[in-house]
Scaffold this active site. Structure first.
Site, PDB file in Angstrom:
ATOM      1  N   HIS A  56      -3.416   8.457   4.833  1.00 30.41           N
ATOM      2  CA  HIS A  56      -4.172   6.990   4.481  1.00 30.41           C
ATOM      3  C   HIS A  56      -3.550   5.665   5.256  1.00 30.41           C
ATOM      4  O   HIS A  56      -2.428   5.847   5.723  1.00 30.41           O
ATOM      5  CB  HIS A  56      -5.352   7.218   3.326  1.00 30.41           C
ATOM      6  CG  HIS A  56      -3.974   6.394   2.506  1.00 30.41           C
ATOM      7  ND1 HIS A  56      -2.892   7.057   2.297  1.00 30.41           N
ATOM      8  CD2 HIS A  56      -3.992   5.269   2.045  1.00 30.41           C
ATOM      9  CE1 HIS A  56      -2.394   6.651   0.852  1.00 30.41           C
ATOM     10  NE2 HIS A  56      -2.811   5.378   0.883  1.00 30.41           N
ATOM     11  N   HIS A  58      -2.934   2.795   4.903  1.00 28.15           N
ATOM     12  CA  HIS A  58      -2.076   2.057   3.991  1.00 28.15           C
ATOM     13  C   HIS A  58      -0.857   1.572   4.870  1.00 28.15           C
ATOM     14  O   HIS A  58       0.175   2.741   5.212  1.00 28.15           O
ATOM     15  CB  HIS A  58      -1.449   2.146   2.312  1.00 28.15           C
ATOM     16  CG  HIS A  58      -3.492   1.663   1.719  1.00 28.15           C
ATOM     17  ND1 HIS A  58      -3.394   2.163   0.665  1.00 28.15           N
ATOM     18  CD2 HIS A  58      -4.004   1.192   2.109  1.00 28.15           C
ATOM     19  CE1 HIS A  58      -4.349   1.625  -0.100  1.00 28.15           C
ATOM     20  NE2 HIS A  58      -5.612   0.676   1.119  1.00 28.15           N
ATOM     21  N   ASP A  60       1.885   1.247   3.255  1.00 27.34           N
ATOM     22  CA  ASP A  60       3.753   1.954   2.863  1.00 27.34           C
ATOM     23  C   ASP A  60       3.088   3.584   3.559  1.00 27.34           C
ATOM     24  O   ASP A  60       4.413   4.232   2.916  1.00 27.34           O
ATOM     25  CB  ASP A  60       4.156   1.978   1.870  1.00 27.34           C
ATOM     26  CG  ASP A  60       2.633   2.165   0.811  1.00 27.34           C
ATOM     27  OD1 ASP A  60       1.210   2.171   1.023  1.00 27.34           O
ATOM     28  OD2 ASP A  60       3.126   3.513  -0.200  1.00 27.34           O
ATOM     29  N   HIS A  61       2.259   4.015   3.949  1.00 25.15           N
ATOM     30  CA  HIS A  61       1.909   5.324   4.809  1.00 25.15           C
ATOM     31  C   HIS A  61       2.012   5.771   6.279  1.00 25.15           C
ATOM     32  O   HIS A  61       2.906   6.143   6.720  1.00 25.15           O
ATOM     33  CB  HIS A  61       0.504   5.374   4.090  1.00 25.15           C
ATOM     34  CG  HIS A  61       0.904   5.815   2.918  1.00 25.15           C
ATOM     35  ND1 HIS A  61       1.260   7.197   2.122  1.00 25.15           N
ATOM     36  CD2 HIS A  61       0.924   5.262   1.787  1.00 25.15           C
ATOM     37  CE1 HIS A  61       1.395   7.245   0.914  1.00 25.15           C
ATOM     38  NE2 HIS A  61       0.712   5.565   0.668  1.00 25.15           N
ATOM     39  N   HIS A 114      -9.286   6.625  -3.453  1.00 31.65           N
ATOM     40  CA  HIS A 114      -8.034   5.591  -3.315  1.00 31.65           C
ATOM     41  C   HIS A 114      -8.780   4.580  -2.403  1.00 31.65           C
ATOM     42  O   HIS A 114      -8.723   3.641  -1.883  1.00 31.65           O
ATOM     43  CB  HIS A 114      -6.732   6.633  -3.409  1.00 31.65           C
ATOM     44  CG  HIS A 114      -5.497   5.441  -2.524  1.00 31.65           C
ATOM     45  ND1 HIS A 114      -5.374   4.543  -3.689  1.00 31.65           N
ATOM     46  CD2 HIS A 114      -4.536   5.230  -1.903  1.00 31.65           C
ATOM     47  CE1 HIS A 114      -3.978   3.800  -3.225  1.00 31.65           C
ATOM     48  NE2 HIS A 114      -4.064   4.403  -2.283  1.00 31.65           N
ATOM     49  N   ASP A 131      -1.956   9.129  -1.681  1.00 35.71           N
ATOM     50  CA  ASP A 131      -1.884   8.698  -2.853  1.00 35.71           C
ATOM     51  C   ASP A 131      -2.691   9.515  -3.699  1.00 35.71           C
ATOM     52  O   ASP A 131      -4.019   7.920  -4.514  1.00 35.71           O
ATOM     53  CB  ASP A 131      -2.056   6.876  -2.791  1.00 35.71           C
ATOM     54  CG  ASP A 131      -1.018   6.627  -1.660  1.00 35.71           C
ATOM     55  OD1 ASP A 131       0.564   7.723  -2.255  1.00 35.71           O
ATOM     56  OD2 ASP A 131      -0.979   5.242  -1.734  1.00 35.71           O
ATOM     57  N   HIS A 169       4.604   9.165  -4.003  1.00 35.30           N
ATOM     58  CA  HIS A 169       4.912   8.499  -4.605  1.00 35.30           C
ATOM     59  C   HIS A 169       5.397   8.796  -6.133  1.00 35.30           C
ATOM     60  O   HIS A 169       5.256   9.723  -6.243  1.00 35.30           O
ATOM     61  CB  HIS A 169       3.949   7.221  -5.504  1.00 35.30           C
ATOM     62  CG  HIS A 169       3.210   5.937  -4.510  1.00 35.30           C
ATOM     63  ND1 HIS A 169       4.749   5.171  -3.898  1.00 35.30           N
ATOM     64  CD2 HIS A 169       2.448   6.008  -3.612  1.00 35.30           C
ATOM     65  CE1 HIS A 169       3.655   4.918  -3.280  1.00 35.30           C
ATOM     66  NE2 HIS A 169       2.302   4.921  -3.160  1.00 35.30           N
TER      67      HIS A 169
HETATM   68 FE    FE Z   1       1.087   4.240  -1.324  1.00 36.66          FE
HETATM   69 ZN    ZN Z   2      -1.996   4.537  -0.592  1.00 40.57          ZN
END
Ligand code: FE
Ligand code: ZN
Length: 258
Positions: A56, A58, A60-61, A114, A131, A169
């Site tokens: 996805h 985001h 942090d990905h 998410h 996530d 995570h």
């Molecule tokens: Fe994340």
């Molecule tokens: Zn995420």
């Protein structure tokens, strides 16, 4: 069995490196939110980057996707319904991420909740679920409805018990503390919490999990269990007729749990 190793990023992200069965010098990276630790791992292990998989959008990905793709010329695969940071092969439900030269092929499952376009990759006895599913937990509902998320989790939970679950995570310990509050009588939660507490005290990773284990300890996969339903009803202060109502209440409860 697929050889998969974690690369730590930020405070609690795992970027997964999948060794290519057909090419011992190549690896596939999942959700590289930061390119620097990935480069260090590639150098340390003498590996080339064969492909990039994204669950996805985001930051942090995907934060390292552009730099890694440009530097290594690796193809990028990502969700069709979300904006990728660079050109990517768009994948949607029922599609496949086919990396024939690397000996890898993953089925793509749409798992909205998410984010709306979130996808998961399943294959070779492994699940890369970003996530959506965490060990003993699930992602926050930033975009989707409880209905969508429960449906997504049900789809992931329909994979075989032995499936190894690679979440993005390290949230296992705090998730299990919550799971123990929801189901104080669940011995699997208690035992896993003790084990995970020890691992975290030693700064060890708690992943991958397996779907068989998640079915026993994850309150979000257990919304149809009478004990989880009863706890959610006590928390809500009224009856919760359906599994979605139970799921929504448990998710709300977790959002405020410290
Ligand atoms: Fe994340
Ligand atoms: Zn995420």
């Amino acid at each position: 069995m697929l050889q998969v190793s974690p690369v730590r990023a930020f405070s609690d992200n795992y970027i997964w490196l999948i060794r290519a069965p057909a090419d011992p010098a190549a690896t596939v990276v999942v959700d590289p939110g930061d390119d620097r630790p990935v480069e260090l791992a590639l150098q340390a292990q003498g590996l080339q980057l064969g492909a990039i998989l994204v669950t996805h959008y985001h930051a942090d990905h995907v934060g390292g996707v552009g730099a890694l793709a440009a530097r290594h010329g690796a193809p990028v695969f990502g969700p069709a319904r979300e904006q990728m940071p660079c050109a990517a092969q768009a994948l949607d439900d029922g599609g496949k991420a086919s990396l024939e030269n690397l000996g890898l092929e993953f089925d793509v499952l749409a798992v909205p909740g998410h984010t709306l376009g979130h996808i998961a990759y399943a294959g070779h006895g492994a699940l890369f679920c970003g996530d959506t599913l965490f060990s003993a937990g699930c992602g926050r509902l930033f975009e989707g409805t409880p209905d969508q998320m429960l449906d997504s989790l049900d789809r992931l939970a329909s994979l075989p018990d032995a499936t190894r679950v690679f979440c993005a995570h390290e949230y296992t310990l705090s998730n299990l503390k919550f799971a123990a509050a929801v189901e104080p009588g669940n011995g699997h939660v208690r035992d896993t919490l003790a084990d995970v507490q020890q691992r975290r005290d030693r700064d060890e990773i708690t992943l991958p999990s397996t779907l068989g284990r998640e079915r026993l300890i994850n309150p979000f996969l257990r919304c149809r269990e009478p004990a989880v339903r009863a706890a959610a009803e006590r928390h809500a202060g009224h009856s919760l007729p359906g599994a979605v109502d139970v799921f929504a209440e448990v998710r709300r409860w977790k959002d405020g749990f410290r």
